[in-house]
Design a protein around this motif. Structure first.
Motif, PDB file in Angstrom:
ATOM      1  N   ASP A 168       0.849  -1.195   0.000  1.00  9.01           N
ATOM      2  CA  ASP A 168       0.000   0.000   0.000  1.00  9.01           C
ATOM      3  C   ASP A 168       0.883   1.243   0.000  1.00  9.01           C
ATOM      4  N   ALA A 169       0.259   2.418   0.096  1.00  5.49           N
ATOM      5  CA  ALA A 169       0.996   3.676   0.013  1.00  5.49           C
ATOM      6  C   ALA A 169       2.001   3.842   1.150  1.00  5.49           C
ATOM      7  N   ASN A 170       1.784   3.130   2.250  1.00  5.29           N
ATOM      8  CA  ASN A 170       2.678   3.221   3.407  1.00  5.29           C
ATOM      9  C   ASN A 170       3.747   2.134   3.410  1.00  5.29           C
ATOM     10  N   GLY A 171       3.775   1.334   2.365  1.00  4.34           N
ATOM     11  CA  GLY A 171       4.777   0.282   2.283  1.00  4.34           C
ATOM     12  C   GLY A 171       4.411  -1.001   2.993  1.00  4.34           C
ATOM     13  N   ASN A 172       3.155  -1.118   3.421  1.00  7.75           N
ATOM     14  CA  ASN A 172       2.714  -2.341   4.084  1.00  7.75           C
ATOM     15  C   ASN A 172       2.269  -3.373   3.050  1.00  7.75           C
ATOM     16  N   VAL A 173       2.485  -4.633   3.355  1.00  5.45           N
ATOM     17  CA  VAL A 173       2.135  -5.701   2.423  1.00  5.45           C
ATOM     18  C   VAL A 173       0.618  -5.872   2.368  1.00  5.45           C
ATOM     19  N   VAL A 174       0.069  -5.689   1.186  1.00  2.00           N
ATOM     20  CA  VAL A 174      -1.359  -5.915   0.962  1.00  2.00           C
ATOM     21  C   VAL A 174      -1.596  -7.353   0.528  1.00  2.00           C
ATOM     22  N   ALA A 175      -0.737  -7.843  -0.361  1.00  2.00           N
ATOM     23  CA  ALA A 175      -0.828  -9.216  -0.831  1.00  2.00           C
ATOM     24  C   ALA A 175       0.584  -9.732  -1.070  1.00  2.00           C
ATOM     25  N   ALA A 176       0.948 -10.806  -0.373  1.00  2.00           N
ATOM     26  CA  ALA A 176       2.280 -11.377  -0.533  1.00  2.00           C
ATOM     27  C   ALA A 176       2.346 -12.180  -1.826  1.00  2.00           C
ATOM     28  N   ALA A 177       3.447 -12.036  -2.549  1.00  2.00           N
ATOM     29  CA  ALA A 177       3.659 -12.851  -3.742  1.00  2.00           C
ATOM     30  C   ALA A 177       3.777 -14.314  -3.336  1.00  2.00           C
ATOM     31  N   MET A 178       3.408 -15.189  -4.233  1.00  2.00           N
ATOM     32  CA  MET A 178       3.389 -16.614  -3.936  1.00  2.00           C
ATOM     33  C   MET A 178       4.590 -17.311  -4.580  1.00  2.00           C
ATOM     34  N   THR A 179       5.116 -18.301  -3.861  1.00  2.00           N
ATOM     35  CA  THR A 179       6.148 -19.180  -4.402  1.00  2.00           C
ATOM     36  C   THR A 179       5.480 -20.469  -4.852  1.00  2.00           C
ATOM     37  N   GLY A 180       5.788 -20.921  -6.085  1.00  2.00           N
ATOM     38  CA  GLY A 180       5.154 -22.140  -6.567  1.00  2.00           C
ATOM     39  C   GLY A 180       5.610 -22.498  -7.965  1.00  2.00           C
ATOM     40  N   HIS A 181       4.971 -23.528  -8.530  1.00  2.00           N
ATOM     41  CA  HIS A 181       5.319 -24.022  -9.857  1.00  2.00           C
ATOM     42  C   HIS A 181       4.060 -24.362 -10.636  1.00  2.00           C
ATOM     43  N   GLU A 182       4.085 -24.049 -11.923  1.00  2.00           N
ATOM     44  CA  GLU A 182       2.997 -24.451 -12.808  1.00  2.00           C
ATOM     45  C   GLU A 182       3.536 -24.542 -14.233  1.00  2.00           C
ATOM     46  N   ASP A 183       3.516 -25.757 -14.779  1.00  2.00           N
ATOM     47  CA  ASP A 183       3.897 -25.983 -16.185  1.00  2.00           C
ATOM     48  C   ASP A 183       5.250 -25.375 -16.535  1.00  2.00           C
ATOM     49  N   GLY A 184       6.236 -25.580 -15.678  1.00  2.00           N
ATOM     50  CA  GLY A 184       7.581 -25.091 -15.956  1.00  2.00           C
ATOM     51  C   GLY A 184       7.877 -23.705 -15.444  1.00  2.00           C
ATOM     52  N   LEU A 185       6.843 -22.946 -15.064  1.00  2.00           N
ATOM     53  CA  LEU A 185       7.028 -21.611 -14.499  1.00  2.00           C
ATOM     54  C   LEU A 185       7.206 -21.715 -12.989  1.00  2.00           C
ATOM     55  N   ILE A 186       8.361 -21.277 -12.512  1.00  2.00           N
ATOM     56  CA  ILE A 186       8.632 -21.241 -11.077  1.00  2.00           C
ATOM     57  C   ILE A 186       8.575 -19.790 -10.619  1.00  2.00           C
ATOM     58  N   SER A 187       7.652 -19.527  -9.700  1.00  2.00           N
ATOM     59  CA  SER A 187       7.520 -18.197  -9.104  1.00  2.00           C
ATOM     60  C   SER A 187       8.139 -18.218  -7.715  1.00  2.00           C
ATOM     61  N   LEU A 188       8.888 -17.174  -7.400  1.00  2.00           N
ATOM     62  CA  LEU A 188       9.533 -17.071  -6.093  1.00  2.00           C
ATOM     63  C   LEU A 188       9.241 -15.705  -5.497  1.00  2.00           C
ATOM     64  N   ARG A 189       8.764 -15.688  -4.278  1.00  2.00           N
ATOM     65  CA  ARG A 189       8.525 -14.424  -3.588  1.00  2.00           C
ATOM     66  C   ARG A 189       9.860 -13.766  -3.276  1.00  2.00           C
ATOM     67  N   ALA A 190      10.138 -12.635  -3.922  1.00  2.00           N
ATOM     68  CA  ALA A 190      11.441 -11.985  -3.783  1.00  2.00           C
ATOM     69  C   ALA A 190      11.720 -11.539  -2.356  1.00  2.00           C
ATOM     70  N   ALA A 191      10.674 -11.197  -1.597  1.00  2.00           N
ATOM     71  CA  ALA A 191      10.864 -10.720  -0.235  1.00  2.00           C
ATOM     72  C   ALA A 191      11.513 -11.771   0.662  1.00  2.00           C
ATOM     73  N   GLU A 192      11.432 -13.045   0.264  1.00  2.00           N
ATOM     74  CA  GLU A 192      12.046 -14.075   1.097  1.00  2.00           C
ATOM     75  C   GLU A 192      13.570 -14.055   1.002  1.00  2.00           C
ATOM     76  N   ALA A 193      14.113 -13.204   0.155  1.00  2.00           N
ATOM     77  CA  ALA A 193      15.553 -12.978   0.174  1.00  2.00           C
ATOM     78  C   ALA A 193      15.975 -12.220   1.421  1.00  2.00           C
ATOM     79  N   ASP A 194      15.022 -11.583   2.107  1.00  2.00           N
ATOM     80  CA  ASP A 194      15.284 -10.886   3.367  1.00  2.00           C
ATOM     81  C   ASP A 194      15.163 -11.886   4.510  1.00  2.00           C
ATOM     82  N   ASP A 195      16.184 -11.969   5.343  1.00  2.00           N
ATOM     83  CA  ASP A 195      16.197 -12.957   6.418  1.00  2.00           C
ATOM     84  C   ASP A 195      15.005 -12.806   7.354  1.00  2.00           C
ATOM     85  N   VAL A 196      14.633 -11.564   7.672  1.00  2.00           N
ATOM     86  CA  VAL A 196      13.540 -11.336   8.616  1.00  2.00           C
ATOM     87  C   VAL A 196      12.227 -11.870   8.055  1.00  2.00           C
TER      88      VAL A 196
END
Length: 355
Positions: free
Chosen positions: A142-170
């Motif tokens: 949102d406008a304040n930088g709060n997470v409205v919807a977290a990206a999803m990690t998963g696989h479908e037909d060769g497409l692998i999606s990774l939530r980039a925020a999980e690169a942050d240890d916290v």
């Protein structure tokens, strides 16, 4: 992971190194021979391998300090063997770029194993319907930088999606705790999700499919219903006797992907132990003796891997506890799990033996 040697000065160099710490030579990893090389300049943006032939340039992503892999200077690809699979990357701001650097490091470790086993990894250009492609996705804020919807990690037909925020240890640790998981890492995500991809690539003929279903279950089971049952009821009481993790117990497809990831974990860590000459020889505890005298990437069966892995992982966990850190490998390999790992070992060996 192997250790490598600087071709200029003979110094030991490591997979993620950009420069030799002794002589300062730039380093580049070449997928063709799965080796990290010292480079010498041969013109603007063009390099030669020290004491070697051919001209090379860095992957285009090197300009972002994301990649240290090299490609033939006269080749058709601007991106390296790993980066050419990427479709969406987080480069819009410094936070996203730093996340991508961490994600890219994990992705290159994944591809090291793929290359060692000579596993197929068609791009979307080579296989538009099911080629391997990665999206590293940002959360919706949102406008304040709060997470409205977290990206999803998963696989479908060769497409692998990774939530980039999980690169942050916290972020990653908060998810791990919320999910009640003993372990969570970027490399683990890559190895798990690519397991789904390799199911479609390698489990094709009727005999292989029948054996896989006997071991893991029928992957045609309703996935949404299985996940809902897992969330509502939790894992079966005897899950540790049959599965590598609670998540593996929720659906046959996840069981295969979890075992695939652990197979990668075990083999690559054993190769690292072998490279460093590590062995366990606790006096009075002969059951914990182990020495990796074989190439784990060419192990004849999973039993050979496990007989070295169990003592080594016990030692690693004990060392971690001595440092006040969580176990490196908080899992138990039951006989049914070893049987599943052996199936995967035969799958990947069949690919390598056919080439």
């Amino acid at each position: 992971m192997k250790l490598f040697t600087c071709g200029t000065c003979g110094q030991t160099i490591h997979f993620d190194n950009r420069l030799c710490m002794r002589c300062g030579s730039p380093l580049g990893f070449l997928a063709a021979d799965v080796t990290l090389h010292a480079l010498v300049p041969e013109g603007e943006g063009v390099w030669k391998i020290a004491s070697g032939d051919g001209l090379y340039r860095y992957c285009t992503n090197a300009v972002h300090d994301v990649c240290n892999w090299i490609v033939p200077a006269d080749g058709a690809h601007a991106f390296c063997e790993a980066c050419r699979h990427n479709r969406i990357v987080p480069t819009t701001d410094p936070v996203g770029l730093e996340r991508w650097r961490r994600i890219g490091a994990a992705q290159r470790h994944l591809f090291y194993s793929i290359l060692r086993w000579k596993l197929p990894h068609p791009t979307r250009e080579e296989d538009p319907a099911g080629g391997l492609v990665f999206d590293f996705l940002a959360d919706e804020l949102d406008a304040n930088g709060n997470v409205v919807a977290a990206a999803m990690t998963g696989h479908e037909d060769g497409l692998i999606s990774l939530r980039a925020a999980e690169a942050d240890d916290v972020v990653r640790e908060s998810v791990r705790v919320a999910m009640g998981e003993p372990y969570r890492s970027l490399l683990g995500h890559f190895r798990h999700e690519v397991g789904h991809f390799y199911w479609t690539q390698l489990v094709r003929d009727e005999a292989t499919l029948e054996e896989a279903r006997n071991l893991f279950g029928d992957e045609r089971e309703d996935y949404a219903a299985a996940l809902q049952r897992n969330y509502d009821e939790g894992p079966p009481a005897d899950w540790q006797e049959r599965f590598i993790s609670t998540y593996a117990s929720c659906h046959p497809a996840e069981d295969f992907a979890e075992c695939w990831a652990h197979f990668f974990h075990i083999v690559d860590t054993l190769e690292t132990a072998r490279a460093f000459g590590l062995n366990t020889d606790p006096k009075g505890h002969e059951e914990l003796e182990a020495e990796v005298t074989f190439d784990p990437y060419r192990a004849p069966n999973a039993s050979r891997l496990v007989e070295s892995w169990v003592p080594l992982s016990v030692a690693m966990n004990a060392i971690q506890r001595s440092m006040g850190q969580p176990d490196s490998y908080p899992f138990v390999l039951s006989p049914p799990v070893v049987e599943k790992l052996d199936f995967i070992n035969r799958l990947v060996r069949a690919v390598g033996n056919s080439q």
